[in-house]
Design an enzyme around this catalytic site. Sequence first.
Site, PDB file in Angstrom:
ATOM      1  N   GLU A  32       0.837  -1.196   0.000  1.00  0.00           N
ATOM      2  CA  GLU A  32       0.000   0.000   0.000  1.00  0.00           C
ATOM      3  C   GLU A  32       0.877   1.252   0.000  1.00  0.00           C
ATOM      4  O   GLU A  32       1.746   1.410   0.843  1.00  0.00           O
ATOM      5  CB  GLU A  32      -0.912  -0.001   1.225  1.00  0.00           C
ATOM      6  CG  GLU A  32      -1.738   1.258   1.410  1.00  0.00           C
ATOM      7  CD  GLU A  32      -2.562   1.623   0.185  1.00  0.00           C
ATOM      8  OE1 GLU A  32      -2.402   2.756  -0.306  1.00  0.00           O
ATOM      9  OE2 GLU A  32      -3.345   0.768  -0.285  1.00  0.00           O
ATOM     10  N   LYS A  50     -19.674  10.190   2.417  1.00  0.00           N
ATOM     11  CA  LYS A  50     -20.937   9.791   3.025  1.00  0.00           C
ATOM     12  C   LYS A  50     -21.099  10.387   4.418  1.00  0.00           C
ATOM     13  O   LYS A  50     -22.208  10.692   4.859  1.00  0.00           O
ATOM     14  CB  LYS A  50     -21.061   8.262   3.101  1.00  0.00           C
ATOM     15  CG  LYS A  50     -20.983   7.578   1.744  1.00  0.00           C
ATOM     16  CD  LYS A  50     -21.844   8.251   0.689  1.00  0.00           C
ATOM     17  CE  LYS A  50     -21.496   7.794  -0.708  1.00  0.00           C
ATOM     18  NZ  LYS A  50     -20.307   8.429  -1.283  1.00  0.00           N
ATOM     19  N   GLY A 144      -6.613   0.784  -8.190  1.00  0.00           N
ATOM     20  CA  GLY A 144      -7.707   1.747  -8.218  1.00  0.00           C
ATOM     21  C   GLY A 144      -7.590   2.824  -9.273  1.00  0.00           C
ATOM     22  O   GLY A 144      -7.031   2.621 -10.350  1.00  0.00           O
ATOM     23  N   GLY A 182     -21.969  14.158 -12.922  1.00  0.00           N
ATOM     24  CA  GLY A 182     -21.997  12.745 -12.585  1.00  0.00           C
ATOM     25  C   GLY A 182     -22.219  12.550 -11.100  1.00  0.00           C
ATOM     26  O   GLY A 182     -22.561  13.491 -10.364  1.00  0.00           O
ATOM     27  N   ILE A 184     -20.155  11.959  -8.489  1.00  0.00           N
ATOM     28  CA  ILE A 184     -19.283  12.673  -7.550  1.00  0.00           C
ATOM     29  C   ILE A 184     -19.639  14.151  -7.486  1.00  0.00           C
ATOM     30  O   ILE A 184     -19.754  14.729  -6.401  1.00  0.00           O
ATOM     31  CB  ILE A 184     -17.804  12.485  -7.949  1.00  0.00           C
ATOM     32  CG1 ILE A 184     -17.401  11.016  -7.796  1.00  0.00           C
ATOM     33  CG2 ILE A 184     -16.899  13.362  -7.076  1.00  0.00           C
ATOM     34  CD1 ILE A 184     -16.032  10.684  -8.345  1.00  0.00           C
ATOM     35  N   GLU A 203     -22.245  20.842 -17.307  1.00  0.00           N
ATOM     36  CA  GLU A 203     -22.144  19.488 -17.851  1.00  0.00           C
ATOM     37  C   GLU A 203     -22.101  19.526 -19.373  1.00  0.00           C
ATOM     38  O   GLU A 203     -22.932  20.173 -20.012  1.00  0.00           O
ATOM     39  CB  GLU A 203     -23.328  18.641 -17.387  1.00  0.00           C
ATOM     40  CG  GLU A 203     -23.485  17.289 -18.062  1.00  0.00           C
ATOM     41  CD  GLU A 203     -22.256  16.405 -17.948  1.00  0.00           C
ATOM     42  OE1 GLU A 203     -21.803  15.896 -18.997  1.00  0.00           O
ATOM     43  OE2 GLU A 203     -21.743  16.234 -16.821  1.00  0.00           O
ATOM     44  N   HIS A 443     -45.349  -3.897   6.623  1.00  0.00           N
ATOM     45  CA  HIS A 443     -46.092  -2.636   6.556  1.00  0.00           C
ATOM     46  C   HIS A 443     -46.027  -1.945   7.918  1.00  0.00           C
ATOM     47  O   HIS A 443     -46.181  -2.589   8.949  1.00  0.00           O
ATOM     48  CB  HIS A 443     -47.559  -2.897   6.206  1.00  0.00           C
ATOM     49  CG  HIS A 443     -48.416  -1.668   6.272  1.00  0.00           C
ATOM     50  ND1 HIS A 443     -48.422  -0.722   5.276  1.00  0.00           N
ATOM     51  CD2 HIS A 443     -49.272  -1.222   7.228  1.00  0.00           C
ATOM     52  CE1 HIS A 443     -49.259   0.258   5.611  1.00  0.00           C
ATOM     53  NE2 HIS A 443     -49.790  -0.027   6.809  1.00  0.00           N
TER      54      HIS A 443
END
Length: 464
Positions: A32, A50, A144, A182, A184, A203, A443
């Site tokens: 890494e 998030k 990535g 998009g 992001i 855009e 429900h």
Amino acid sequence: MSYDLIVIGTGPGGYVCAIRAAQLGMKVAVVEKRKTHGGTCLNVGCIPSKALLHASEMFETAGHDFAALGISIGKPKLDMAAMMKHKDDTVGANVNGVGFLLKKNKVDAFFGHGAIAAPGKVSVTAEDGTVTALETKNIVIATGSDVAPLPGVAVDEKTIVSSTGALTLEKVPGKLVVVGAGVIGLELGSVWARLGAKVTVVEYLDRILPGMDMEVAKQFQRMLEKQGFTFMLSHKVSSVTGGKGAKVVVEPAAGGEAQTLDADVVLVAIGRRPYTDGLGLEAVGVAMERGRIVIDDHFKSSVDGIYAIGDVVRGPMLAHKAEDEGVAVAEILGGQHGHVNYEVIPGVVYTSPEVASVGRTEEELKTAGVAYKVGKFPFTANGRARAMRHADGFVKVLADAATDRVLGVHILGHGAGELIGEAAVLMEFGGSAEDLARTCHAHPTMSEAVKEAALAVDKRPIHI
């Protein structure tokens, strides 16, 4: 040091691949280049965004929805430092969790820049210049992707930012120009819009969310406009000059008169590109196509013993797609039959409301000449959605006209990212709209709208 498998990159694809291989009895190491595991997703992508999306949504809810629910708190005050700490704490917990899982599964971790010296040989150059040579039977490349640059525009991560810089702004910009409509761009644009920024999205195409179902995208655009977004579709950015604030020169994509937009911050979000820099792929003969590593159906590159997964290979650049590929290649190397069903890869836009999709869009079915039926159900007719004041949006189910097999499901609404899961499970088993319609749903829940949309395929919804 010799291994059965070395995985280069510990993003979602890489660390999951390493753990699954270790579970299958292989001696595994990971390499890494960051100081922490988790790749773009956990460090500067999915997870921190998030955290800010949720925090900013709570801020907006407190300021606009609480009173209608009988909760009186006055005008909420933004504490940017505390919000950023929430984001950083979330990232820390996740990356530390990955480190724990690797150790738990006895996966050796090497930190530094990994390169392939030859098939079966990996060199790791640490930050201090120390080089460690490793040997392995197999290598999986899981490095990535990186931010796609906008030609002629220099990102300084202060005034002109990428998605990385947009996660660390020190104050709410008065005017934010987002280049790219998009996932992001819309997610990060919505964070700052909720906190008070005036957002303009430029855009090049004539629509937002390329690749998503057109009907969903159009309705979602109207919702964002009600939230204060301004869209300049079919426009391109010809130049951006920074400094104290920025000036963005925009002109019609088809040609025409240019105009200049003033901005406090410009977010460049035109996509991502595979990250393969410095891996030594050309020297060892790994075939590439348009920047991506060419692989066969078993994730093998053109060189024996070298495999690749995730954003560096074909398919959508999604963390969960990379995870599934990581598991599949580990199982293949372990003598099993790893497989990924690319027809059932959900995609989610974590705005408010959310947009979620799995399978084919209506446009794709028309292009392919597939006869299909459509069932739709609005959240305005869903009791739980009304109770939560989240009645915007709808569920759309697309089924084969002859077999009733579900070919695609598209959801625009609160919690769509969670609701899409049952559609993915149904489609993985080749289920029909009738199967979904006959399944008892609790429900009151938002998921009842999914059932009703399935009933609507056969023109027999109950609640509309």
